[in-house]
Design an enzyme around this catalytic site. Structure first.
Site, PDB file in Angstrom:
ATOM      1  N   ASP A   1       3.524   8.894  -2.790  1.00  0.00           N
ATOM      2  CA  ASP A   1       3.510  10.059  -1.747  1.00  0.00           C
ATOM      3  C   ASP A   1       2.218  10.321  -1.213  1.00  0.00           C
ATOM      4  OD1 ASP A   1       2.299  11.375  -3.774  1.00  0.00           O
ATOM      5  OD2 ASP A   1       3.800  12.834  -4.039  1.00  0.00           O
TER       6      ASP A   1
ATOM      7  N   ARG B   1       3.841  19.296  -2.351  1.00  0.00           N
ATOM      8  CA  ARG B   1       4.413  18.271  -1.529  1.00  0.00           C
ATOM      9  C   ARG B   1       5.167  19.026  -0.247  1.00  0.00           C
ATOM     10  NH1 ARG B   1       7.211  13.529  -4.294  1.00  0.00           N
ATOM     11  NH2 ARG B   1       8.320  13.925  -2.381  1.00  0.00           N
TER      12      ARG B   1
ATOM     13  N   TYR C   1       1.883  14.925 -12.535  1.00  0.00           N
ATOM     14  CA  TYR C   1       1.368  13.963 -13.319  1.00  0.00           C
ATOM     15  C   TYR C   1       1.314  14.407 -14.659  1.00  0.00           C
ATOM     16  CZ  TYR C   1       1.334  10.817  -9.319  1.00  0.00           C
ATOM     17  OH  TYR C   1       1.853  10.097  -8.077  1.00  0.00           O
TER      18      TYR C   1
ATOM     19  N   PRO D   1      -1.115   5.554 -10.903  1.00  0.00           N
ATOM     20  CA  PRO D   1      -0.941   6.160  -9.634  1.00  0.00           C
ATOM     21  C   PRO D   1      -1.512   7.533  -9.087  1.00  0.00           C
ATOM     22  CG  PRO D   1       1.251   6.336 -10.983  1.00  0.00           C
ATOM     23  CD  PRO D   1      -0.203   5.910 -11.881  1.00  0.00           C
TER      24      PRO D   1
HETATM   25  P1  FAD Z   1       6.741  -1.841  -4.340  1.00  0.00           P
HETATM   26  O1  FAD Z   1       6.678  -0.770  -3.775  1.00  0.00           O
HETATM   27  O2  FAD Z   1       6.947  -2.275  -5.690  1.00  0.00           O
HETATM   28  O3  FAD Z   1       7.940  -3.067  -3.396  1.00  0.00           O
HETATM   29  C1  FAD Z   1       8.405  -4.131  -4.075  1.00  0.00           C
HETATM   30  C2  FAD Z   1       9.488  -4.395  -3.123  1.00  0.00           C
HETATM   31  O4  FAD Z   1       9.992  -5.769  -3.212  1.00  0.00           O
HETATM   32  C3  FAD Z   1      10.698  -3.318  -3.783  1.00  0.00           C
HETATM   33  O5  FAD Z   1      11.388  -2.989  -2.577  1.00  0.00           O
HETATM   34  C4  FAD Z   1      11.742  -4.290  -4.710  1.00  0.00           C
HETATM   35  O6  FAD Z   1      13.047  -4.232  -4.556  1.00  0.00           O
HETATM   36  C5  FAD Z   1      11.375  -5.749  -3.904  1.00  0.00           C
HETATM   37  N1  FAD Z   1      11.391  -6.914  -4.862  1.00  0.00           N
HETATM   38  C6  FAD Z   1      10.990  -7.075  -6.058  1.00  0.00           C
HETATM   39  N2  FAD Z   1      11.173  -8.199  -6.554  1.00  0.00           N
HETATM   40  C7  FAD Z   1      11.994  -8.978  -5.593  1.00  0.00           C
HETATM   41  C8  FAD Z   1      12.474 -10.268  -5.723  1.00  0.00           C
HETATM   42  N3  FAD Z   1      12.281 -10.638  -6.607  1.00  0.00           N
HETATM   43  N4  FAD Z   1      13.113 -10.585  -4.559  1.00  0.00           N
HETATM   44  C9  FAD Z   1      13.183  -9.681  -3.577  1.00  0.00           C
HETATM   45  N5  FAD Z   1      12.638  -8.261  -3.455  1.00  0.00           N
HETATM   46  C10 FAD Z   1      12.051  -7.993  -4.604  1.00  0.00           C
HETATM   47  N6  FAD Z   1       0.531   4.787  -4.279  1.00  0.00           N
HETATM   48  C11 FAD Z   1      -0.056   5.635  -3.527  1.00  0.00           C
HETATM   49  O7  FAD Z   1      -0.675   5.113  -2.615  1.00  0.00           O
HETATM   50  N7  FAD Z   1      -0.125   6.876  -3.481  1.00  0.00           N
HETATM   51  C12 FAD Z   1       0.653   7.705  -4.516  1.00  0.00           C
HETATM   52  O8  FAD Z   1       0.775   8.892  -4.444  1.00  0.00           O
HETATM   53  C13 FAD Z   1       1.307   6.695  -5.394  1.00  0.00           C
HETATM   54  N8  FAD Z   1       2.033   7.418  -6.279  1.00  0.00           N
HETATM   55  C14 FAD Z   1       2.675   6.755  -7.224  1.00  0.00           C
HETATM   56  C15 FAD Z   1       3.704   7.477  -7.998  1.00  0.00           C
HETATM   57  C16 FAD Z   1       4.377   6.669  -8.887  1.00  0.00           C
HETATM   58  C17 FAD Z   1       5.391   7.571  -9.875  1.00  0.00           C
HETATM   59  C18 FAD Z   1       4.159   5.374  -8.894  1.00  0.00           C
HETATM   60  C19 FAD Z   1       5.259   4.538  -9.918  1.00  0.00           C
HETATM   61  C20 FAD Z   1       3.494   4.673  -8.181  1.00  0.00           C
HETATM   62  C21 FAD Z   1       2.846   5.212  -7.208  1.00  0.00           C
HETATM   63  N9  FAD Z   1       1.905   4.475  -6.415  1.00  0.00           N
HETATM   64  C22 FAD Z   1       1.342   5.437  -5.514  1.00  0.00           C
HETATM   65  C23 FAD Z   1       2.119   3.185  -6.269  1.00  0.00           C
HETATM   66  C24 FAD Z   1       2.780   2.751  -5.286  1.00  0.00           C
HETATM   67  O9  FAD Z   1       4.100   2.843  -5.499  1.00  0.00           O
HETATM   68  C25 FAD Z   1       2.576   1.098  -5.153  1.00  0.00           C
HETATM   69  O10 FAD Z   1       1.427   0.640  -5.359  1.00  0.00           O
HETATM   70  C26 FAD Z   1       3.300   0.634  -3.783  1.00  0.00           C
HETATM   71  O11 FAD Z   1       4.859   1.029  -3.856  1.00  0.00           O
HETATM   72  C27 FAD Z   1       3.244  -0.789  -3.815  1.00  0.00           C
HETATM   73  O12 FAD Z   1       3.840  -1.222  -2.882  1.00  0.00           O
HETATM   74  P2  FAD Z   1       4.177  -2.823  -2.590  1.00  0.00           P
HETATM   75  O13 FAD Z   1       5.117  -2.859  -1.560  1.00  0.00           O
HETATM   76  O14 FAD Z   1       3.285  -3.645  -3.097  1.00  0.00           O
HETATM   77  O15 FAD Z   1       5.418  -2.934  -3.999  1.00  0.00           O
END
Ligand code: FAD
Length: 663
Positions: A50, A273, A281, A353
């Protein structure tokens, strides 16, 4: 089984989280043919990331959608530190600004990931035909390494499988409230399971041939596994719970961002928020690293929070989302294979996170990569620019992990009872680390090393894997910019923004608003005092050179395209606005179009606004108000080169390494 036809695309993106959506957004703006797949049936509606850094907001603004996020989000302005006193009662010990004042036109805000993804999806619709293909998993990846350097080849072959609705929905864990455990580090990945189930049912498949592929498929990345790349680093013992609740409490700072260290019960980070929600957290002290996630419930997490925040009361009636995770701090050993298949986001870096970095750094990975692929696919830029993705972003990921290690240790540790308590964490040290970390956490400290895209003097940068840049670019004679001409426009960092006025209508703007993410390089001329005859002549001479048929801007622009479609020229002068006439300035700086007339959005002035004061842009940029200088900004606003108005040859040399002549 229905065997679909083979199809082709320029760019295949696996995963539609923040990193994948940013990559798709660039593809849309550059106008290349991209597809984006996600194994999940729906987007995120609750929870997850977020926090948005100022830099992410600047990037959103360059795509034209920061205003939506700015309006909907909660703005974090102050951070309160709470620590135990000598009687072990928690007390507010410090307040500090959440974002360092003056570093950006934006401050840090929070809005949940689902809304941020929505803004991306709307923008994709506005600019392209790209739609997220949901309920689709890739099950086979082949790369024809022999064709990697052929600009026209499609060396990537991916077999994808369509899942049915049930398969594509993540498993939930028994409570009524949506949880994020399926994405947490405590959960096993379900990709292989999904593929197996769908194979048994003979779900339909398709073969896609692609020029480029980006694996944005999160921490358990399937793409990374196919490439055989490793994550390097370690898992910590700290287990944390997350609650998104509307709190009922007498804690006085519940609408401030707070770091609370209790004497013995662990720590909480409070993030206020949107819509009265608050994210907590919470360190789960009684859960050890051998966690059985089925035992973690929102009630257990709340109990831990109540212990930490005591003697204040904390309860809730509404919980929007919850999860639990164990901190792993890891970076991928490589970010790219043949500069054809790339990894981005959580697929190549994971960490805690709480510092609000993951989504930001993940989006910024593909913000760095997307335009490079876009320009290469369009035949405008050389493939060698793709090598800078790993050198630039792997170092950022390593810095992020180092930051997170420091931050997590200080946040998860028990506060020291006194100066002699060496096992405890000094709260003074925590405050200093937090204040220092604020610059990093804003996203504005990113400083890319020397490469063909950053004409930095001095040492060549390492590629994030120890390779020397000059070996990589084969360049023996790389152009070097003159940093001394602009002390606050740093080579390798994003071009800062200050208020300037439009020469033609006196309207004040933040200059950054003109550095749009549309795939164009920019030559920004800080033209100095145009009332001085010599200075006027310097600009006129420069204009004459740029207007020649073989000039740098004409050479790299396809003949059927407008003259500013590959390299745009923007001017900021420092004379008084009313003493300069736009139409007296060389035509190349405000080009004429037969249907649209003169371009009135290219010449600006550092002068007093009627209503918003003086931006003092030259002073803030550290540029001589009389002589000025010239800057090349990359399509992602990072500073590539700085020089004098006469250094046309160096500008030529910079672009000759990067762009492909179109004539
Ligand atoms: P993801 O968001 O994990 O997206 C990956 C996508 O790929 C998903 O939609 C998934 O369904 C898809 N996928 C996976 N495997 C496959 C496959 N084999 N085939 C097809 N699709 C697939 N970050 C911040 O910057 N600020 C914050 O405040 C923050 N708070 C967080 C709080 C929590 C509780 C958590 C768990 C994380 C937080 N993060 C935060 C971290 C953040 O969520 C992630 O770093 C971010 O979502 C990463 O983005 P991404 O696109 O790399 O991966």
């Amino acid at each position: 089984m229905v065997q679909l036809e083979e199809s082709k695309c320029d760019l295949l993106i696996v995963g539609a989280g923040p990193a994948g959506l940013m990559a798709a957004t660039w593809a849309a703006r550059c106008g290349i043919h991209a597809r984006i797949l996600d194994k999940r049936r729906t987007k995120i509606f609750h929870g997850q990331a977020d926090g948005l850094q100022c830099r992410s907001l600047e990037i959103f603004d360059s795509f034209g959608f920061a205003d939506r996020v700015w309006k909907e989000s909660n703005h974090l302005l102050e951070m309160c530190l709470w620590n135990p006193d000598e009687t072990s009662r928690i007390r507010r010990t410090d307040t500090i600004p959440d974002t360092i004042p003056g570093i950006s036109r934006f401050q840090q805000v929070v809005l949940h990931q689902g809304r941020i993804e929505r803004v991306f999806l709307d923008s994709l619709k506005d600019y392209s035909e790209i739609e997220i293909e949901r309920g689709v998993v890739p099950e086979q990846l082949e790369i024809d390494h022999s064709k990697a350097d052929d600009d026209h080849a499609y060396p990537i072959k991916v077999k994808i499988r369509y899942l049915d609705d049930d398969e594509a929905a993540p498993v939930q864990h028994g409570t009524n409230v949506p949880d994020g455990l399926f994405r947490s580090s405590l959960a096993e990945d379900d990709t292989d399971d999904l593929i197996r189930k769908s194979q048994r049912k003979k779900g339909s498949i398709e073969v896609i041939r692609a020029k480029y592929l980006i694996g944005c498929d999160g921490a358990h990345s399937w793409t990374r596994r196919q490439l055989g790349f490793r994550m390097e680093g370690e898992q910590t013992d700290f287990v944390w719970g997350v609650l998104d609740i509307v709190p009922i409490t007498n804690f006085p700072d519940i609408r401030m961002r707070c770091a609370i260290h209790s004497a013995e019960s662990g720590s909480i980070m409070i993030i206020p928020r949107e819509n009265r929600l608050v994210r907590l957290y919470i360190q789960l002290k009684e859960v050890n690293s051998e966690v059985d996630r089925s035992k973690i419930t929102p009630e257990i997490i709340l109990k831990a929070a109540q212990n930490i925040i005591s003697p204040y009361k904390l309860a809730y009636d509404y919980c929007d989302w919850w999860t639990a995770y164990q901190i792993g701090q890891r970076v991928g050993n490589s970010f790219s294979c043949d500069d054809r298949v790339f990894l981005a986001g959580d697929a190549v870096h994971t960490h805690s996170p709480k510092a609000g970095q993951g989504m930001n750094v993940s989006m910024q990975d593909t913000y760095n990569l997307g335009w490079k692929i876009g320009l290469v696919v369009k035949g405008l830029a050389k493939r060698s620019i793709l090598r800078t993705y790993q050198s630039e972003r792997r170092r950022v990921a390593q810095d992020l992990i180092n930051f997170d290690r420091r931050f997590s240790r200080l946040f998860s540790g028990r506060p020291a009872r006194d100066a002699a308590d060496e096992a405890g964490i000094s709260m003074a040290e925590f405050k200093v680390a937090f204040e220092k970390g604020n610059m990093f956490a804003s996203g504005l400290a990113v400083d890319y090393g020397a490469s063909i895209l950053v004409a930095k003097p001095g040492d060549s940068a390492d590629q994030g894997d120890g390779t020397d840049v000059d070996t990589v670019t084969n360049s023996t004679d790389r152009v070097v910019g003159k940093q001394e001409l602009a002390s606050n426009i740093k080579l390798g960092m994003r071009f800062p923004s200050f208020q300037v006025l439009n020469q033609s209508d006196a309207r004040p703007w933040h200059f950054g608003q003109f550095l749009k993410s549309d795939g164009r390089f920019r030559i920004i001329i800080l033209a100095g005092n145009l009332r001085d005859e010599k200075q006027w002549k310097r600009l006129e001479d420069f204009g004459d050179l740029l207007a020649k048929p073989d000039s740098v801007i004409r050479r790299y622009t396809p003949s059927e395209k407008p003259i500013d479609s590959v390299i745009e020229i923007l001017v900021i002068h420092s004379a008084l606005r009313q003493e300069v006439e736009l139409l007296d300035i060389h035509e190349i700086f405000h080009p004429f179009d037969e249907k649209r007339g003169w371009d009135y959005e290219k010449v600006f002035v550092d002068d007093l606004s009627y209503h918003q004061g003086h931006g003092e842009a030259y002073k803030n940029y550290g540029v001589d108000k009389e002589r000025g200088c010239v800057v090349i900004a990359r399509p992602d606003q990072y500073v590539g080169w700085i020089g004098e108005i006469e250094d046309v040859e160096d500008i030529d040399r910079y672009f000759s390494e990067v762009l492909i002549p179109q004539v």
